[in-house]
Design an enzyme around this catalytic site. Structure first.
Site, PDB file in Angstrom:
ATOM      1  N   SER A 220      31.529  -8.864 -63.087  1.00  0.00           N
ATOM      2  CA  SER A 220      32.709  -8.108 -62.755  1.00  0.00           C
ATOM      3  C   SER A 220      33.107  -8.274 -61.290  1.00  0.00           C
ATOM      4  CB  SER A 220      32.475  -6.596 -63.089  1.00  0.00           C
ATOM      5  OG  SER A 220      31.834  -5.979 -62.275  1.00  0.00           O
ATOM      6  N   GLY A 222      35.588  -6.459 -59.186  1.00  0.00           N
ATOM      7  CA  GLY A 222      36.437  -5.622 -58.954  1.00  0.00           C
ATOM      8  C   GLY A 222      37.632  -5.875 -59.071  1.00  0.00           C
ATOM      9  N   GLY A 225      38.839  -8.683 -61.691  1.00  0.00           N
ATOM     10  CA  GLY A 225      38.478  -8.621 -63.051  1.00  0.00           C
ATOM     11  C   GLY A 225      37.337  -9.018 -63.535  1.00  0.00           C
ATOM     12  N   GLY A 251      33.007  -0.407 -63.541  1.00  0.00           N
ATOM     13  CA  GLY A 251      31.919  -1.323 -64.393  1.00  0.00           C
ATOM     14  C   GLY A 251      31.179  -0.538 -65.350  1.00  0.00           C
ATOM     15  N   ASP A 252      30.957   0.740 -65.148  1.00  0.00           N
ATOM     16  CA  ASP A 252      30.432   1.477 -66.423  1.00  0.00           C
ATOM     17  C   ASP A 252      31.269   1.540 -67.445  1.00  0.00           C
ATOM     18  OD1 ASP A 252      28.266   1.984 -64.918  1.00  0.00           O
ATOM     19  OD2 ASP A 252      29.188   3.898 -63.973  1.00  0.00           O
TER      20      ASP A 252
END
Ligand code: ATP
Ligand code: MG
Length: 315
Positions: A220, A222, A225, A251-252
């Site tokens: 990931s 930021g 994407g 991110g989670d």
């Protein structure tokens, strides 16, 4: 939506406390205007998003003391099913002080309780039982003091032996020492990817990480994407534009969607588009672990998916 059970592991659960003050001034005494408190830890964020998406998460982890009791109470309040292993130590707290004047957040995080070898063995026994009923296991965040650095490797091995897919979101030695167990999916962010490989180029780094025995690497990046290197192919999926908001927990949210995709046997392109949409829908929410359903639906049609040539992905 997954009807299958997804087990989320949060070894180092926390009670996240937020203080709202007018303005934070070092050395001064502050009158707290509002206090918020909720169960936290990356796996808890993942479970909250899973639940919001209609999936059925079960939370595993270690919790103890009065803080552990408060964590359990808050999970129950959120309708989350916990199967936490009790420990003698006091669960950790995080304290975030938010200045109302500028929205600046200052965070202090406790390291977590010292977990004994017996307690870790209790947890592993409970996990082994739970994992048998799950289709996917999600391992998120740091390991508390006392837990061996190879903790995730052990948990991934157990899942593999039972034919349960594993998804790892960790950093530092907890990540690198788990690679040998061959997790099905790892989701590093840009900094974690760089730290794990020592390579600056994200694509080269993700390919290198995958070669260490991982099924699929979903990095990931930021606002840029996702970059996915998988057994089916390589893709980039991007949000239509960078969104303003709170990226903590994005991110989670992404991990939650990757877990649903794995549980449902969805195709990678399909899962990646949904993961970018849901993580953007997390950015627009001020609290980690929440998503805005309207934004999610709207963003689904706007995510830009690009397939990369696996042999020459730079072209
Ligand atoms: N500003 C943003 N606008 C749109 N989407 C974003 C933005 N920031 C992050 N995202 C989405 O969220 C995903 C995850 O973000 P990021 O890479 O920052 O994860 P992370 O550092 O692991 O976050 P955390 O660990 O706090 O949950 C990105 O891949 C992207 O799809
Ligand atoms: Mg992360």
């Amino acid at each position: 939506v997954a009807s299958e059970l997804i087990l989320t592991v949060t070894a180092n659960l926390a009670l996240d406390i937020t203080y709202e003050v007018g303005r934070l001034v070092p050395g001064a005494t502050h009158r707290v205007r509002r206090v918020h408190q909720r169960a936290g830890g990356k796996g808890v964020n993942v479970a909250r998003v899973l639940r919001a998406l209609g999936a059925a998460p079960v939370l595993a982890g270690l919790a103890g003391g009065s803080t552990g009791a408060a964590i359990r109470a808050d999970l129950a309040l959120a309708g989350l099913v916990d199967a936490l292993t009790p420990i003698a130590g006091e669960s950790r707290r995080t304290v975030t002080v938010v200045s109302d004047v500028d929205g600046e957040a200052t965070m202090c995080t406790e390291p977590g309780p010292l977990v004994s070898a017996t307690e870790w063995a209790d947890f592993v026994a409970s996990y082994t039982e739970l994992v048998g009923a799950a289709s996917v296991v999600v391992l998120s965040g740091s390991l508390p003091p006392g837990v061996p650095e190879t903790g995730y490797r052990e948990l991934i091995d157990i899942a593999r032996r039972r034919g349960v897919r594993s998804l790892l979101d960790a950093s530092g030695p907890a990540l690198t020492s788990a690679l040998a167990a061959g997790p099905d999916i790892v989701k590093p962010n840009a900094a974690e990817l760089r730290a794990a490989t020592g390579i600056d180029d994200e694509l080269v780094a993700a390919q290198e990480l995958r070669r260490s025995g991982v099924g699929a690497v979903v990095a990931s990046l930021g606002p840029d994407g996702l970059l996915a290197i998988t057994e089916e192919g390589c893709w980039r999926a991007r949000p239509p534009k960078p969104l303003a908001g709170n990226p903590t927990g994005a991110g989670d949210a992404c991990v939650a969607m990757l877990a649903i995709g794995a549980a449902n046997g969805a195709s990678w392109p399909n899962t990646l588009v949904k993961a970018v949409a849901v993580s953007a829908a997390a950015v627009v929410c001020p609290v980690a672990g929440e998503i805005d359903p309207g934004s999610y639906q709207h963003l689904l049609a706007e995510v830009v998916l690009e397939e990369l040539d696996a042999a020459h992905p730079h072209r």
